[in-house]
Design an enzyme around this catalytic site. Structure first.
Site, PDB file in Angstrom:
ATOM      1  CD  GLN A  17      61.491  10.754  24.681  1.00 18.62           C
ATOM      2  OE1 GLN A  17      62.691  10.953  24.459  1.00 18.62           O
ATOM      3  NE2 GLN A  17      61.041   9.580  25.101  1.00 18.62           N
ATOM      4  CG  HIS A  58      64.709   1.254  33.344  1.00 21.91           C
ATOM      5  ND1 HIS A  58      63.573   1.609  34.012  1.00 21.91           N
ATOM      6  CD2 HIS A  58      64.630   1.855  32.128  1.00 21.91           C
ATOM      7  CE1 HIS A  58      62.834   2.402  33.252  1.00 21.91           C
ATOM      8  NE2 HIS A  58      63.454   2.565  32.102  1.00 21.91           N
ATOM      9  CE  LYS A  90      64.345  -8.372  20.807  1.00 24.96           C
ATOM     10  NZ  LYS A  90      64.166  -9.801  20.438  1.00 24.96           N
ATOM     11  CE  LYS A  91      57.741  -0.581  28.399  1.00 17.26           C
ATOM     12  NZ  LYS A  91      56.804   0.369  27.750  1.00 17.26           N
ATOM     13  N   GLY A 138      65.156   7.655  33.597  1.00 14.17           N
ATOM     14  CA  GLY A 138      65.021   7.577  35.041  1.00 14.17           C
ATOM     15  C   GLY A 138      63.745   6.881  35.473  1.00 14.17           C
ATOM     16  CG  HIS A 146      60.819  -0.407  35.363  1.00  7.01           C
ATOM     17  ND1 HIS A 146      61.378  -1.345  34.506  1.00  7.01           N
ATOM     18  CD2 HIS A 146      60.245   0.520  34.557  1.00  7.01           C
ATOM     19  CE1 HIS A 146      61.143  -1.003  33.256  1.00  7.01           C
ATOM     20  NE2 HIS A 146      60.477   0.141  33.258  1.00  7.01           N
TER      21      HIS A 146
END
Length: 279
Positions: free
Chosen positions: A61, A33, A149-150, A27, A30
Site C-alpha cells: 500500500q 489505536h 473513521k480517520k 503498529g 497511539h
C-alpha cells in the site's frame, strides 16, 4: 497476550475461539489505536468473544517515494499497549510469511471509489490495502472488525468490499480520536517538528469552518472549499484537496438532505496529514 508470527500458529489458536473481534494495525500505536482496541475488548466481553489484533506494515500500500522504509517500528511498546488494552492474541507476521512469493492476485476496488481523493494522489494505494485486509480476513476469520473513521475513504472501500464479496463479517466504525487541540491522532504526527505540531490543528479548524457553514445552510461548496484551501496555503500548507462529498460514495453532493462528509489532505513541511468531519 499470545503472539504469533506464523499463519499456521494463528489459525491453530483461532480454532479455540468462537467469536473473534479483529483490530488490524500497522503498529506504531497511539491512543487512537488503543481506543479502537478497547472498543473491541468491550464488544468481545459483551458477546463472549476473543480479541485478535495484528501488526503488519504492508509494503503493497506504499507508493514509490513514500515512507515504507522509515515508517516507525515500535513492536515492544506496541505489545505492551495491546496487552494492557486486553488483546488476547496478536498476529505479527513478517513479509516472508505474508508474501512468501510475489503477490500476483490482488483486490482492485471499484475505480469510481478508489481513484478519487486519496486514490488520485496515491495510485495503487487502495489495491494494496484491500489485498492485505482480505488476506488478513482469510487468516484471522473474524466475526467483527473495527476500523477508525480517520481514514474515511479506506473505511468506505473496505466496508464495501466486505458487503460485495459477501464476507461473513460485521464492520464497525469508530470515531476519530483527537488531541486536545483537535489534531487527529496519527502515526505520522511523529514526523512533525515542534513548530509544525503547533500549526497542525489548523487543518481540523478549516474542516470545522466548512462543516459549520454547510450545517447553517450554505450550498456554495466550491467557494467554501476554495476559501479553506486558501487559508491553509496562507500558512505554508500544501493541500491536495479539501472537499465536501456524499458519505455514501464520496461523490459531489446533488440533493438537499444528503449525509455529507468534508475531507482534506495536506502537506505540512514533509508530513502529509489527512482528516475529515461528518456533517
Amino acid at each position: 497476550m499470545h503472539i504469533y508470527t506464523s499463519i499456521a500458529a494463528l489459525r491453530n489458536a483461532r480454532t479455540k475461539a468462537r467469536r473473534v473481534v479483529f483490530a488490524p494495525t500497522m503498529g506504531n500505536l497511539h491512543d487512537g489505536h488503543i481506543a479502537l482496541v478497547h472498543a473491541a475488548r468491550e464488544f468481545a466481553n459483551a458477546n463472549a468473544g476473543t480479541v485478535i489484533a495484528s501488526i503488519f506494515i504492508n509494503r503493497l500500500q506504499f507508493g514509490q517515494g513514500e515512507d515504507f522504509d522509515k515508517y516507525p517500528r515500535t513492536f515492544k511498546a506496541d505489545c505492551e499497549k495491546l496487552t494492557a488494552a486486553g488483546v488476547d492474541h496478536l498476529f505479527a507476521p513478517d513479509e516472508a510469511e505474508m508474501y512468501p512469493q510475489p503477490q500476483r492476485y490482488h483486490v482492485t476496488p471499484d475505480p469510481e471509489h478508489a481513484s478519487v481523493l486519496e486514490g488520485a494522489y496515491r495510485p495503487g494505494h487502495f489495491r494494496g490495502v484491500a489485498t492485505v485486509v482480505l488476506k488478513l480476513f482469510n487468516i484471522v476469520q473474524p466475526s467483527v472488525v473495527l476500523f477508525g473513521k480517520k481514514d474515511y475513504q479506506q473505511f468506505l472501500i473496505l466496508k464495501n468490499m466486505v458487503r460485495e464479496l459477501a464476507l461473513p463479517i460485521e464492520v464497525i466504525a469508530q470515531d476519530t480520536i483527537r488531541a486536545d487541540d483537535g489534531l487527529a491522532l496519527s502515526s505520522r504526527n511523529g514526523y512533525l517538528s515542534a513548530s509544525e505540531r503547533a500549526e497542525a490543528p489548523r487543518l481540523y479548524r478549516q474542516l470545522c469552518a466548512v462543516a459549520k457553514a454547510v450545517r447553517n445552510g450554505s450550498r456554495d461548496f466550491v467557494n467554501l472549499e476554495a476559501a479553506a484551501l486558501a487559508e491553509l496555503q496562507r500558512y505554508s500548507w500544501k493541500p491536495d484537496y479539501l472537499t465536501v462529498r456524499r458519505r455514501v460514495d464520496l461523490r459531489t453532493p446533488r440533493e438537499l438532505g444528503e449525509p455529507l462528509v468534508v475531507l482534506a489532505a495536506a502537506r505540512l513541511g514533509t508530513t502529509r496529514l489527512i482528516d475529515n468531519i461528518e456533517i
